[in-house]
Design a protein around this motif. Structure first.
Motif, PDB file in Angstrom:
ATOM      1  N   GLY A   1      18.558  72.992  30.595  1.00 33.15           N
ATOM      2  CA  GLY A   1      18.866  74.180  29.595  1.00 33.15           C
ATOM      3  C   GLY A   1      17.114  74.558  29.080  1.00 33.15           C
ATOM      4  O   GLY A   1      17.093  75.596  28.304  1.00 33.15           O
ATOM      5  N   ASP A   2      16.231  73.686  29.395  1.00 36.34           N
ATOM      6  CA  ASP A   2      14.901  74.271  28.631  1.00 36.34           C
ATOM      7  C   ASP A   2      14.586  75.515  29.252  1.00 36.34           C
ATOM      8  O   ASP A   2      14.840  75.757  30.536  1.00 36.34           O
ATOM      9  CB  ASP A   2      13.816  73.117  29.093  1.00 36.34           C
ATOM     10  N   LYS A   3      13.732  75.971  28.542  1.00 35.81           N
ATOM     11  CA  LYS A   3      13.168  77.419  29.040  1.00 35.81           C
ATOM     12  C   LYS A   3      12.067  77.435  29.774  1.00 35.81           C
ATOM     13  O   LYS A   3      11.033  77.149  29.365  1.00 35.81           O
ATOM     14  CB  LYS A   3      13.007  78.376  27.741  1.00 35.81           C
ATOM     15  N   ILE A   4      11.947  78.126  30.964  1.00 33.53           N
ATOM     16  CA  ILE A   4      10.734  78.329  31.955  1.00 33.53           C
ATOM     17  C   ILE A   4      10.440  79.890  31.706  1.00 33.53           C
ATOM     18  O   ILE A   4      11.384  80.792  31.910  1.00 33.53           O
ATOM     19  CB  ILE A   4      11.017  77.890  33.399  1.00 33.53           C
ATOM     20  N   VAL A   5       9.242  80.205  31.356  1.00 38.00           N
ATOM     21  CA  VAL A   5       8.889  81.559  31.204  1.00 38.00           C
ATOM     22  C   VAL A   5       7.712  82.020  32.189  1.00 38.00           C
ATOM     23  O   VAL A   5       6.694  81.004  32.459  1.00 38.00           O
ATOM     24  CB  VAL A   5       8.578  81.843  29.759  1.00 38.00           C
ATOM     25  N   VAL A   6       7.807  82.943  32.983  1.00 38.33           N
ATOM     26  CA  VAL A   6       6.859  83.578  34.042  1.00 38.33           C
ATOM     27  C   VAL A   6       6.256  84.754  33.524  1.00 38.33           C
ATOM     28  O   VAL A   6       7.150  85.688  33.411  1.00 38.33           O
ATOM     29  CB  VAL A   6       7.383  83.191  35.459  1.00 38.33           C
ATOM     30  N   THR A   7       4.959  84.862  33.346  1.00 41.88           N
ATOM     31  CA  THR A   7       4.465  86.220  33.004  1.00 41.88           C
ATOM     32  C   THR A   7       3.295  86.415  34.144  1.00 41.88           C
ATOM     33  O   THR A   7       2.588  85.545  34.650  1.00 41.88           O
ATOM     34  CB  THR A   7       3.741  86.076  31.808  1.00 41.88           C
ATOM     35  N   TRP A   8       3.286  87.652  34.586  1.00 41.89           N
ATOM     36  CA  TRP A   8       2.124  88.004  35.400  1.00 41.89           C
ATOM     37  C   TRP A   8       1.720  89.301  34.756  1.00 41.89           C
ATOM     38  O   TRP A   8       2.224  90.174  34.028  1.00 41.89           O
ATOM     39  CB  TRP A   8       2.381  88.170  36.877  1.00 41.89           C
ATOM     40  N   VAL A   9       0.256  89.479  35.124  1.00 35.07           N
ATOM     41  CA  VAL A   9      -0.550  90.595  34.930  1.00 35.07           C
ATOM     42  C   VAL A   9      -1.079  91.116  36.191  1.00 35.07           C
ATOM     43  O   VAL A   9      -1.965  90.154  36.889  1.00 35.07           O
ATOM     44  CB  VAL A   9      -1.397  90.311  33.615  1.00 35.07           C
ATOM     45  N   ASP A  10      -1.231  92.263  36.404  1.00 38.44           N
ATOM     46  CA  ASP A  10      -2.069  92.776  37.752  1.00 38.44           C
ATOM     47  C   ASP A  10      -2.955  93.555  37.083  1.00 38.44           C
ATOM     48  O   ASP A  10      -3.529  93.713  35.796  1.00 38.44           O
ATOM     49  CB  ASP A  10      -0.955  93.772  38.528  1.00 38.44           C
ATOM     50  N   ASN A  11      -3.756  94.032  38.300  1.00 41.21           N
ATOM     51  CA  ASN A  11      -5.177  94.762  37.930  1.00 41.21           C
ATOM     52  C   ASN A  11      -5.103  96.032  37.314  1.00 41.21           C
ATOM     53  O   ASN A  11      -5.974  96.620  37.067  1.00 41.21           O
ATOM     54  CB  ASN A  11      -6.053  94.590  39.322  1.00 41.21           C
ATOM     55  N   ARG A  12      -3.791  96.579  37.218  1.00 39.76           N
ATOM     56  CA  ARG A  12      -3.673  97.754  36.404  1.00 39.76           C
ATOM     57  C   ARG A  12      -3.404  97.601  35.106  1.00 39.76           C
ATOM     58  O   ARG A  12      -3.115  98.683  34.413  1.00 39.76           O
ATOM     59  CB  ARG A  12      -2.706  98.588  37.038  1.00 39.76           C
ATOM     60  N   GLY A  13      -3.201  96.298  34.650  1.00 42.15           N
ATOM     61  CA  GLY A  13      -2.956  96.099  33.403  1.00 42.15           C
ATOM     62  C   GLY A  13      -1.290  96.032  33.228  1.00 42.15           C
ATOM     63  O   GLY A  13      -0.628  95.770  32.006  1.00 42.15           O
ATOM     64  N   GLU A  14      -0.621  96.398  34.278  1.00 45.25           N
ATOM     65  CA  GLU A  14       0.718  96.227  33.999  1.00 45.25           C
ATOM     66  C   GLU A  14       1.360  94.491  34.149  1.00 45.25           C
ATOM     67  O   GLU A  14       0.556  93.771  34.569  1.00 45.25           O
ATOM     68  CB  GLU A  14       1.508  96.826  35.433  1.00 45.25           C
ATOM     69  N   ARG A  15       2.144  94.453  33.240  1.00 45.58           N
ATOM     70  CA  ARG A  15       2.742  92.933  33.281  1.00 45.58           C
ATOM     71  C   ARG A  15       4.273  92.912  33.235  1.00 45.58           C
ATOM     72  O   ARG A  15       4.946  93.700  32.992  1.00 45.58           O
ATOM     73  CB  ARG A  15       2.049  92.292  31.872  1.00 45.58           C
TER      74      ARG A  15
END
Lengths: 103, 158
Positions: free
Chosen positions: A81-95
């Protein structure tokens, strides 16, 4: 907007294994189109994985990571039940940020 | 490509621009604060030593405590080469994957906070058969192990 990141997190004993599959073109910047023009590089540069807000993995990537990047790793701790969060940012600044609960 | 915007973002002077971006709803303020660092110099290198230098270290020591797992000797498709690297060195802080014969050597760097096992599995692209280095930073020092992976079909050009 990019497709969602698929996240699987499973706790076994005291260790949580996290597997992540991101949807991204990861264009290398080496390829050429039919006209012989170089296709501009487009790739994820930063990835951060957090568990209940605490960073458990941080990565910097170049364009040599495969299309639709996969990664897996383990950390100590974690409960169902613990929360895992994955964030990515690309070289165009999109995330993109996605989350999943530990199973 | 909008390089001016990128440059502005990279330098601290992009605060007003960041604010604009935030206002446009692309970023929440919290995320904007955690501006990600990307070591451009390290990703532009063409040799092991230059990469280590760009990452802030000096000549790495070969180590048997750095191992590859689930990594093939022969990869049929250079676009998707599975690579697993584990470090048994105490206080491992980061693991980097370098491919000698790729256009740029450094493929990825993973940072491991305390509590995370110093072991990573991912997939990389390889232009051709090459030595792959696993570079480990532990307690401020650099260690390295290598493995040759033969590639039947390159994964960069085309």
């Amino acid at each position: 907007m990019a497709d969602p990141t698929r996240i699987r997190a499973n706790v076994t004993g005291e260790t949580t294994e996290v597997r992540v599959l991101m949807a991204h073109e990861m264009e290398s910047g080496q390829r050429k189109d039919e006209q012989g023009k170089v296709i501009a590089a487009w790739f994820i540069r930063n990835v951060t994985v957090t568990w209940n807000g605490k960073t458990v993995l941080a990565a910097q990537w170049g364009p040599a990571v495969s299309k639709n990047p996969f990664l897996s790793f383990k950390f100590k701790g974690g409960a169902k039940g613990d929360k895992i969060v994955v964030t990515w940012v690309d070289n165009r600044g999109e995330r993109r940020t996605d989350e999943a609960a530990i199973a | 490509m909008d390089t001016a915007r990128r440059e502005a973002l990279r330098q601290g002077g992009g605060i007003s621009l960041l604010a604009l971006v935030a206002a446009a709803g692309w970023l929440t303020p919290g995320e904007a604060c955690a501006a990600e660092a990307w070591n451009k110099a390290a990703f532009d290198t063409h040799s092991l030593d230059a990469t280590v230098k760009a990452l802030g270290g000096s000549a790495p020591t070969p180590s048997k405590d750095v191992t590859f797992f689930q990594t093939p000797d022969i990869a049929e498709n250079g676009a998707v080469v599975p690579v697993g690297i584990a470090s048994a060195i105490a206080k491992t802080e980061s693991i980097a994957i370098l491919v000698e014969k790729n256009p740029n050597m450094l493929a990825a760097v993973f940072d491991f906070p305390a509590g995370t096992e110093p072991s990573i599995m991912t997939r990389i692209k390889m232009a051709q058969t090459s030595t792959v280095y696993a570079l480990v930073k532990a307690d401020g020092r650099y260690h390295v192990a290598s493995r040759e992976i033969r590639v039947t079909l390159g994964g960069c050009g085309g």
